[in-house]
Design a protein around this motif. Sequence first.
Motif, mmCIF file in Angstrom:
data_model
loop_
_atom_site.group_PDB
_atom_site.id
_atom_site.type_symbol
_atom_site.label_atom_id
_atom_site.label_comp_id
_atom_site.label_asym_id
_atom_site.label_seq_id
_atom_site.Cartn_x
_atom_site.Cartn_y
_atom_site.Cartn_z
ATOM 1 N N ILE A 105 16.576 -46.761 41.778
ATOM 2 C CA ILE A 105 15.915 -46.983 43.067
ATOM 3 C C ILE A 105 14.599 -46.209 43.071
ATOM 4 C CG2 ILE A 105 16.100 -46.748 45.569
ATOM 5 C CD1 ILE A 105 19.135 -46.792 45.239
ATOM 6 N N LYS A 106 13.499 -46.934 43.209
ATOM 7 C CA LYS A 106 12.176 -46.317 43.195
ATOM 8 C C LYS A 106 11.391 -46.739 44.426
ATOM 9 C CE LYS A 106 12.754 -44.422 39.152
ATOM 10 N NZ LYS A 106 12.929 -42.964 39.025
ATOM 11 N N THR A 107 10.685 -45.783 45.019
ATOM 12 C CA THR A 107 9.889 -46.047 46.221
ATOM 13 C C THR A 107 8.451 -45.604 46.001
ATOM 14 O OG1 THR A 107 11.796 -45.790 47.698
ATOM 15 C CG2 THR A 107 9.627 -45.527 48.683
ATOM 16 N N GLU A 108 7.515 -46.434 46.446
ATOM 17 C CA GLU A 108 6.093 -46.099 46.412
ATOM 18 C C GLU A 108 5.521 -46.287 47.816
ATOM 19 O OE1 GLU A 108 4.088 -45.012 43.971
ATOM 20 O OE2 GLU A 108 5.600 -45.009 42.376
ATOM 21 N N LYS A 109 4.591 -45.394 48.196
ATOM 22 C CA LYS A 109 3.990 -45.459 49.524
ATOM 23 C C LYS A 109 2.472 -45.430 49.430
ATOM 24 C CE LYS A 109 7.810 -42.862 51.674
ATOM 25 N NZ LYS A 109 8.176 -41.659 52.466
ATOM 26 N N TYR A 110 1.826 -46.077 50.397
ATOM 27 C CA TYR A 110 0.379 -45.966 50.584
ATOM 28 C C TYR A 110 0.103 -46.066 52.081
ATOM 29 C CZ TYR A 110 -4.636 -46.746 50.271
ATOM 30 O OH TYR A 110 -5.999 -46.636 50.408
ATOM 31 N N GLU A 111 -0.336 -44.957 52.666
ATOM 32 C CA GLU A 111 -0.517 -44.871 54.103
ATOM 33 C C GLU A 111 0.779 -45.294 54.804
ATOM 34 O OE1 GLU A 111 -4.177 -46.792 55.217
ATOM 35 O OE2 GLU A 111 -5.409 -45.304 54.163
ATOM 36 N N ASP A 112 0.755 -46.351 55.636
ATOM 37 C CA ASP A 112 1.966 -46.748 56.359
ATOM 38 C C ASP A 112 2.819 -47.741 55.582
ATOM 39 O OD1 ASP A 112 1.318 -45.169 58.530
ATOM 40 O OD2 ASP A 112 0.186 -46.768 59.520
ATOM 41 N N LEU A 113 2.358 -48.145 54.413
ATOM 42 C CA LEU A 113 3.063 -49.170 53.641
ATOM 43 C C LEU A 113 4.040 -48.524 52.661
ATOM 44 C CD1 LEU A 113 3.355 -52.177 52.880
ATOM 45 C CD2 LEU A 113 1.451 -51.868 51.283
ATOM 46 N N GLU A 114 5.286 -49.035 52.643
ATOM 47 C CA GLU A 114 6.309 -48.509 51.738
ATOM 48 C C GLU A 114 7.073 -49.656 51.086
ATOM 49 O OE1 GLU A 114 8.768 -45.060 52.921
ATOM 50 O OE2 GLU A 114 10.509 -46.336 52.495
ATOM 51 N N VAL A 115 7.269 -49.550 49.769
ATOM 52 C CA VAL A 115 8.008 -50.548 49.004
ATOM 53 C C VAL A 115 9.087 -49.831 48.198
ATOM 54 C CG1 VAL A 115 7.910 -52.297 47.181
ATOM 55 C CG2 VAL A 115 6.037 -52.115 48.839
ATOM 56 N N THR A 116 10.301 -50.353 48.248
ATOM 57 C CA THR A 116 11.416 -49.816 47.463
ATOM 58 C C THR A 116 11.965 -50.899 46.554
ATOM 59 O OG1 THR A 116 12.042 -48.190 49.143
ATOM 60 C CG2 THR A 116 13.735 -48.836 47.564
ATOM 61 N N ALA A 117 12.138 -50.568 45.277
ATOM 62 C CA ALA A 117 12.758 -51.474 44.310
ATOM 63 C C ALA A 117 14.135 -50.941 43.947
ATOM 64 C CB ALA A 117 11.894 -51.601 43.060
ATOM 65 N N ILE A 118 15.134 -51.812 43.974
ATOM 66 C CA ILE A 118 16.518 -51.463 43.638
ATOM 67 C C ILE A 118 16.933 -52.386 42.499
ATOM 68 C CG2 ILE A 118 18.878 -51.273 44.521
ATOM 69 C CD1 ILE A 118 17.446 -51.346 47.386
ATOM 70 N N ILE A 119 17.160 -51.818 41.309
ATOM 71 C CA ILE A 119 17.312 -52.663 40.122
ATOM 72 C C ILE A 119 18.478 -52.211 39.255
ATOM 73 C CG2 ILE A 119 16.186 -53.439 37.973
ATOM 74 C CD1 ILE A 119 13.510 -53.232 39.393
ATOM 75 N N THR A 120 19.281 -53.183 38.822
ATOM 76 C CA THR A 120 20.216 -52.990 37.715
ATOM 77 C C THR A 120 19.751 -53.888 36.581
ATOM 78 O OG1 THR A 120 21.695 -54.683 38.660
ATOM 79 C CG2 THR A 120 22.213 -52.370 39.114
ATOM 80 N N ALA A 121 19.891 -53.402 35.350
ATOM 81 C CA ALA A 121 19.295 -54.169 34.245
ATOM 82 C C ALA A 121 20.013 -53.907 32.935
ATOM 83 C CB ALA A 121 17.815 -53.807 34.096
ATOM 84 N N GLY A 122 20.081 -54.959 32.145
ATOM 85 C CA GLY A 122 20.563 -54.891 30.778
ATOM 86 C C GLY A 122 20.175 -56.191 30.109
ATOM 87 N N ALA A 123 19.497 -56.129 29.000
ATOM 88 C CA ALA A 123 19.010 -57.354 28.355
ATOM 89 C C ALA A 123 19.368 -57.393 26.878
ATOM 90 C CB ALA A 123 17.499 -57.473 28.538
ATOM 91 N N ASP A 124 20.325 -56.559 26.455
ATOM 92 C CA ASP A 124 20.666 -56.498 25.032
ATOM 93 C C ASP A 124 21.484 -57.699 24.579
ATOM 94 O OD1 ASP A 124 22.607 -55.444 26.789
ATOM 95 O OD2 ASP A 124 23.658 -54.479 25.121
ATOM 96 N N LYS A 125 22.174 -58.378 25.502
ATOM 97 C CA LYS A 125 22.997 -59.533 25.123
ATOM 98 C C LYS A 125 22.477 -60.844 25.693
ATOM 99 C CE LYS A 125 27.322 -56.897 24.737
ATOM 100 N NZ LYS A 125 26.737 -55.579 24.991
ATOM 101 N N ASN A 126 21.553 -60.787 26.637
ATOM 102 C CA ASN A 126 21.170 -61.992 27.368
ATOM 103 C C ASN A 126 19.658 -62.170 27.467
ATOM 104 O OD1 ASN A 126 21.683 -64.302 28.837
ATOM 105 N ND2 ASN A 126 22.047 -63.237 30.763
ATOM 106 N N GLY A 127 18.886 -61.352 26.733
ATOM 107 C CA GLY A 127 17.437 -61.477 26.774
ATOM 108 C C GLY A 127 17.000 -62.837 26.255
ATOM 109 N N ILE A 128 15.982 -63.412 26.886
ATOM 110 C CA ILE A 128 15.510 -64.735 26.492
ATOM 111 C C ILE A 128 14.060 -64.909 26.926
ATOM 112 C CG2 ILE A 128 16.336 -65.819 28.621
ATOM 113 C CD1 ILE A 128 17.062 -68.293 26.924
#
Length: 354
Positions: A105-128
């Motif tokens: 979970i990563k959050t970035e802010k600029y003045e009043d603007l805020e964005v949060t990314a919530i990510i699960t990932a694995g591409a060792d068996k399904n990358g394409i």
Amino acid sequence: MIIITDKYYFKEIKNTPFYDIQIKNKSLIIKLKKENNLIISSWHNGGYQQNMDYILNQTVENKDYDDAKTNTINEFQKQAFKKLNLPVDKTAGLITSACMDNVSIKTEKYEDLEVTAIITAGADKNGIKAGDPASFYEYNHNYKPLGTINIIIIINANLDPGTLVNAIITTTEAKTSVLEDLKLESQYSTHIATGTGTDGICVISNKSSNNHLENAGKHSKLGELIALTTRKATYEALYMQTAMSNKYQKDVISRLTRFNIDYETLINKATIPEDEYIPKFYEFINNPQNISWISMMINLIDEYQNNLLKISEITPLIMQTTQNYLEITYEDNLKTVDDILNYIINSINKKIES
């Protein structure tokens, strides 16, 4: 805060005026507390939605596959929502084989603007790579779709439906840029992956916000924050789930695996005993200069595969550079990518055994 229950754990991760994030029963649950709109690749309540109460990212384990097979994925999700005591008509979600302990979970802010990314990932068996040969054909819901890189973006500004789509474009490009930076291999071709075959995505905006934004492209500050959070969280999630990182790619074999070349490939063509070969092999593959050399060779192959150069235009340089750098004498008639790969294998072994 962690509360132990009879069977599962409940973990409260983040609280804001707009949303709460919790992990419960293998599911990351986002409770939306204000007026919202979103786009999500959910099977149940998928597409464009307004004023949803809950968004999930759910881990599906082997024991869950029978339920997934006997029902449509839509019905499977509805049953999962019911088990969590969530309102079926006000809940949507993503599913994955990744563990929720490895969520980033990563959050970035600029003045009043805020964005949060919530990510699960694995591409060792399904990358394409987009455009690689398909791995299944769906007919009447007969397939098994499990998300591998699942991305949820939460924006504390008010976005129109078209801007949500714009945000999805920026998010997807940011995710793909991480895979390209890591040179993560496709499992279905010799190309670098652009994603997995089963990625999921959700972008959520706060409709109660007075900050109305209409551009989420890469020139905008919103687009920058979306890309930054997506990239940071994708890097971290890939590392936590599969140990994929810049360091992982720092050896010769890691660069060659997308061409199905590994230790067994090399040792099978060796002419010295294995106990003598092994220490020399590891010394060779971990040498940074050797990694640089193999990276140049692979880049030339990619140039040919992407129709930027002809095979006849790359093979002379591959042979000349290989002989000069490895200080070996070995020539061959290179007419295909397979010829080039065999040449590289034999050249590596000649150097290791010299």
